[in-house]
Write a protein that holds these residues in place. Structure first.
Motif, PDB file in Angstrom:
ATOM      1  N   TYR A  52     -24.104 -18.543  35.489  1.00 17.00           N
ATOM      2  CA  TYR A  52     -24.948 -19.591  34.894  1.00 17.00           C
ATOM      3  C   TYR A  52     -24.211 -20.194  33.713  1.00 17.00           C
ATOM      4  O   TYR A  52     -23.406 -19.531  33.060  1.00 17.00           O
ATOM      5  CB  TYR A  52     -26.280 -19.017  34.398  1.00 17.00           C
ATOM      6  CG  TYR A  52     -27.244 -18.635  35.491  1.00 17.00           C
ATOM      7  CD1 TYR A  52     -27.833 -19.598  36.300  1.00 17.00           C
ATOM      8  CD2 TYR A  52     -27.572 -17.297  35.702  1.00 17.00           C
ATOM      9  CE1 TYR A  52     -28.727 -19.252  37.301  1.00 17.00           C
ATOM     10  CE2 TYR A  52     -28.470 -16.942  36.699  1.00 17.00           C
ATOM     11  CZ  TYR A  52     -29.039 -17.922  37.489  1.00 17.00           C
ATOM     12  OH  TYR A  52     -29.915 -17.572  38.473  1.00 17.00           O
ATOM     13  N   VAL A  73     -22.107 -17.648  31.818  1.00 19.08           N
ATOM     14  CA  VAL A  73     -22.619 -16.274  31.807  1.00 19.08           C
ATOM     15  C   VAL A  73     -22.517 -15.721  33.219  1.00 19.08           C
ATOM     16  O   VAL A  73     -22.976 -16.371  34.160  1.00 19.08           O
ATOM     17  CB  VAL A  73     -24.107 -16.245  31.378  1.00 19.08           C
ATOM     18  CG1 VAL A  73     -24.663 -14.831  31.478  1.00 19.08           C
ATOM     19  CG2 VAL A  73     -24.280 -16.804  29.980  1.00 19.08           C
ATOM     20  N   ALA A  80     -24.175 -13.678  35.429  1.00 18.54           N
ATOM     21  CA  ALA A  80     -25.443 -12.954  35.610  1.00 18.54           C
ATOM     22  C   ALA A  80     -25.260 -11.820  36.620  1.00 18.54           C
ATOM     23  O   ALA A  80     -25.891 -10.773  36.511  1.00 18.54           O
ATOM     24  CB  ALA A  80     -26.538 -13.904  36.064  1.00 18.54           C
ATOM     25  N   PRO A 133     -30.619  -3.481  29.855  1.00 19.46           N
ATOM     26  CA  PRO A 133     -31.141  -4.327  28.790  1.00 19.46           C
ATOM     27  C   PRO A 133     -31.518  -5.718  29.278  1.00 19.46           C
ATOM     28  O   PRO A 133     -31.108  -6.143  30.360  1.00 19.46           O
ATOM     29  CB  PRO A 133     -29.980  -4.403  27.773  1.00 19.46           C
ATOM     30  CG  PRO A 133     -28.778  -3.904  28.464  1.00 19.46           C
ATOM     31  CD  PRO A 133     -29.220  -3.063  29.626  1.00 19.46           C
ATOM     32  N   GLY A 145     -31.380  -9.466  29.935  1.00 18.76           N
ATOM     33  CA  GLY A 145     -30.228 -10.329  30.144  1.00 18.76           C
ATOM     34  C   GLY A 145     -29.098  -9.674  30.912  1.00 18.76           C
ATOM     35  O   GLY A 145     -28.041 -10.270  31.101  1.00 18.76           O
ATOM     36  N   SER A 146     -29.307  -8.446  31.413  1.00 14.70           N
ATOM     37  CA  SER A 146     -28.214  -7.735  32.087  1.00 14.70           C
ATOM     38  C   SER A 146     -28.074  -8.142  33.556  1.00 14.70           C
ATOM     39  O   SER A 146     -27.131  -7.726  34.222  1.00 14.70           O
ATOM     40  CB  SER A 146     -28.405  -6.223  31.969  1.00 14.70           C
ATOM     41  OG  SER A 146     -29.646  -5.822  32.513  1.00 14.70           O
ATOM     42  N   GLY A 147     -29.035  -8.934  34.070  1.00  9.17           N
ATOM     43  CA  GLY A 147     -28.904  -9.414  35.441  1.00  9.17           C
ATOM     44  C   GLY A 147     -29.883  -8.820  36.435  1.00  9.17           C
ATOM     45  O   GLY A 147     -29.776  -9.082  37.633  1.00  9.17           O
ATOM     46  N   LYS A 148     -30.853  -8.068  35.939  1.00 12.53           N
ATOM     47  CA  LYS A 148     -31.792  -7.385  36.837  1.00 12.53           C
ATOM     48  C   LYS A 148     -32.585  -8.374  37.687  1.00 12.53           C
ATOM     49  O   LYS A 148     -32.674  -8.221  38.905  1.00 12.53           O
ATOM     50  CB  LYS A 148     -32.763  -6.505  36.028  1.00 12.53           C
ATOM     51  CG  LYS A 148     -32.084  -5.491  35.125  1.00 12.53           C
ATOM     52  CD  LYS A 148     -33.099  -4.621  34.385  1.00 12.53           C
ATOM     53  CE  LYS A 148     -34.007  -5.363  33.415  1.00 12.53           C
ATOM     54  NZ  LYS A 148     -33.289  -5.991  32.285  1.00 12.53           N
ATOM     55  N   SER A 149     -33.161  -9.382  37.029  1.00 15.88           N
ATOM     56  CA  SER A 149     -33.968 -10.356  37.783  1.00 15.88           C
ATOM     57  C   SER A 149     -33.091 -11.165  38.727  1.00 15.88           C
ATOM     58  O   SER A 149     -33.499 -11.480  39.846  1.00 15.88           O
ATOM     59  CB  SER A 149     -34.693 -11.310  36.830  1.00 15.88           C
ATOM     60  OG  SER A 149     -35.665 -10.620  36.099  1.00 15.88           O
ATOM     61  N   THR A 150     -31.896 -11.482  38.278  1.00 14.29           N
ATOM     62  CA  THR A 150     -30.981 -12.237  39.145  1.00 14.29           C
ATOM     63  C   THR A 150     -30.659 -11.424  40.398  1.00 14.29           C
ATOM     64  O   THR A 150     -30.664 -11.960  41.515  1.00 14.29           O
ATOM     65  CB  THR A 150     -29.691 -12.595  38.388  1.00 14.29           C
ATOM     66  OG1 THR A 150     -30.034 -13.306  37.199  1.00 14.29           O
ATOM     67  CG2 THR A 150     -28.768 -13.456  39.231  1.00 14.29           C
TER      68      THR A 150
HETATM   69  P1  ADP Z   1     -32.603  -9.527  33.140  1.00 11.96           P
HETATM   70  O1  ADP Z   1     -33.554  -9.655  34.281  1.00 11.96           O
HETATM   71  O2  ADP Z   1     -31.820  -8.255  33.154  1.00 11.96           O
HETATM   72  O3  ADP Z   1     -33.279  -9.761  31.825  1.00 11.96           O
HETATM   73  P2  ADP Z   1     -31.557 -12.010  34.133  1.00 11.96           P
HETATM   74  O4  ADP Z   1     -31.120 -11.728  35.505  1.00 11.96           O
HETATM   75  O5  ADP Z   1     -32.869 -12.703  33.925  1.00 11.96           O
HETATM   76  O6  ADP Z   1     -31.502 -10.654  33.301  1.00 11.96           O
HETATM   77  O7  ADP Z   1     -30.432 -12.855  33.388  1.00 11.96           O
HETATM   78  C1  ADP Z   1     -29.058 -12.503  33.404  1.00 11.96           C
HETATM   79  C2  ADP Z   1     -28.286 -13.537  32.610  1.00 11.96           C
HETATM   80  O8  ADP Z   1     -28.318 -14.773  33.293  1.00 11.96           O
HETATM   81  C3  ADP Z   1     -28.889 -13.818  31.239  1.00 11.96           C
HETATM   82  O9  ADP Z   1     -27.835 -14.093  30.361  1.00 11.96           O
HETATM   83  C4  ADP Z   1     -29.748 -15.038  31.475  1.00 11.96           C
HETATM   84  O10 ADP Z   1     -29.900 -15.773  30.291  1.00 11.96           O
HETATM   85  C5  ADP Z   1     -28.939 -15.774  32.514  1.00 11.96           C
HETATM   86  N1  ADP Z   1     -29.800 -16.562  33.408  1.00 11.96           N
HETATM   87  C6  ADP Z   1     -30.663 -16.071  34.340  1.00 11.96           C
HETATM   88  N2  ADP Z   1     -31.257 -17.061  35.012  1.00 11.96           N
HETATM   89  C7  ADP Z   1     -30.758 -18.211  34.508  1.00 11.96           C
HETATM   90  C8  ADP Z   1     -30.971 -19.585  34.794  1.00 11.96           C
HETATM   91  N3  ADP Z   1     -31.825 -19.973  35.751  1.00 11.96           N
HETATM   92  N4  ADP Z   1     -30.284 -20.491  34.084  1.00 11.96           N
HETATM   93  C9  ADP Z   1     -29.412 -20.104  33.122  1.00 11.96           C
HETATM   94  N5  ADP Z   1     -29.155 -18.830  32.814  1.00 11.96           N
HETATM   95  C10 ADP Z   1     -29.827 -17.891  33.488  1.00 11.96           C
END
Ligand code: ADP
Ligand code: ADP
Length: 227
Positions: A11, A18, A20, A39, A41-46
């Motif tokens: 991203y 970043v 992700a 933690p 921002g570590s990429g779990k949701s991604t």
């Molecule tokens: P977690 O679920 O562990 O909190 P995310 O998977 O949400 O982490 O995010 C991983 C990284 O990717 C973070 O730095 C987040 O800011 C970035 N990120 C996630 N989704 C987006 C997006 N749609 N646009 C820009 N950055 C994103």
């Protein structure tokens, strides 16, 4: 059942790229129960969104069953998602104007299942989840725990092979959270593959296999010894 090979997702955050997901390799067998911790921002949701075919990788490969889903176009990917995958989110995402029953049966309505085939399946789930008395209630007439149970019922009504849960207890008190986790674990006992993102270590430790992420990488992959 699932194989990820060198999966990457980048991203752009302002000027900063970043990672992700940073070259993630992962295999998951049918019927496994995994938690994903790490933690913010570590990429779990991604990772979960990738597994759920809600998002596409920049590079790397993803096999779901025999299909390389990372090579599919949008339409074929959506078909795989609808057939094989259920989602549960922290914020329930129920439709406010629809009753509990209508929310649960919505995936069947959308795929054209006849009412006489829908009804027994919905009734069965309502009963199992202790929601019979609430079948005709709107989401805002339900407690958080009841809303999440409705969301879980909706996620599994089409009998997906894979259930993905992103902080499913994040909005719940510990008692209803416990209820919801036990329900997810029951579904796993019946064979559904369960992947749950959580930042609650007590929840995460319940899973038989635990992944830790940091900066888009899989830091640790830990599993219980086979019984
Ligand atoms: P977690 O679920 O562990 O909190 P995310 O998977 O949400 O982490 O995010 C991983 C990284 O990717 C973070 O730095 C987040 O800011 C970035 N990120 C996630 N989704 C987006 C997006 N749609 N646009 C820009 N950055 C994103
Ligand atoms: P969680 O609480 O599950 O870690 P987040 O709050 O990190 O979820 O992110 C929720 C959603 O917002 C994610 O699906 C992600 O794609 C998106 N997102 C996360 N970070 C960013 C960002 N910096 N910019 C845009 N979208 C983001």
């Amino acid at each position: 059942m699932i194989r990820l090979e060198q999966l990457c997702k980048r991203y752009q955050l302002g000027d900063e790229p970043v990672m992700a997901l940073d070259h993630v390799d992962l295999g998951i067998d049918a019927g496994e129960y995994l938690s994903v911790m790490g933690p913010s921002g570590s990429g779990k949701s991604t990772l979960l969104n990738m597994l759920g075919l809600l998002d596409t990788p920049d590079s790397g490969r993803y096999w779901l069953g025999d299909t390389e889903v990372s090579a599919l176009g949008e339409e074929a990917r959506a078909a795989q998602r609808n057939r094989q995958i259920g989602f549960v989110f922290q914020a329930y995402h129920l439709i406010d104007r629809l009753s509990a029953r209508e929310n649960i049966e919505l995936p069947l309505v959308l795929t054209g299942t006849a009412p006489e085939q829908r009804r027994p399946r919905v009734n069965d789930l309502l009963q199992r989840l202790g929601l019979e008395r609430h079948a005709d209630h709107l989401p805002n007439q339900l407690s958080g725990g009841q809303r999440q149970r409705v969301a879980i019922a909706r996620a599994v009504i089409r009998k997906p092979a894979l259930l993905l849960a992103d902080e499913p207890t994040g909005n719940l008190d510990s008692h209803s959270g416990q209820d919801v986790i036990e329900l997810l674990e029951e579904l796993n006992d019946e064979g559904i593959t369960l992947v749950m993102v959580t930042h609650d270590p007590n929840m995460g430790q319940r899973a038989r296999r635990r992944l830790w992420m940091q900066d888009g990488q899989l830091l640790k992959d830990e599993r219980d010894a086979q019984p």
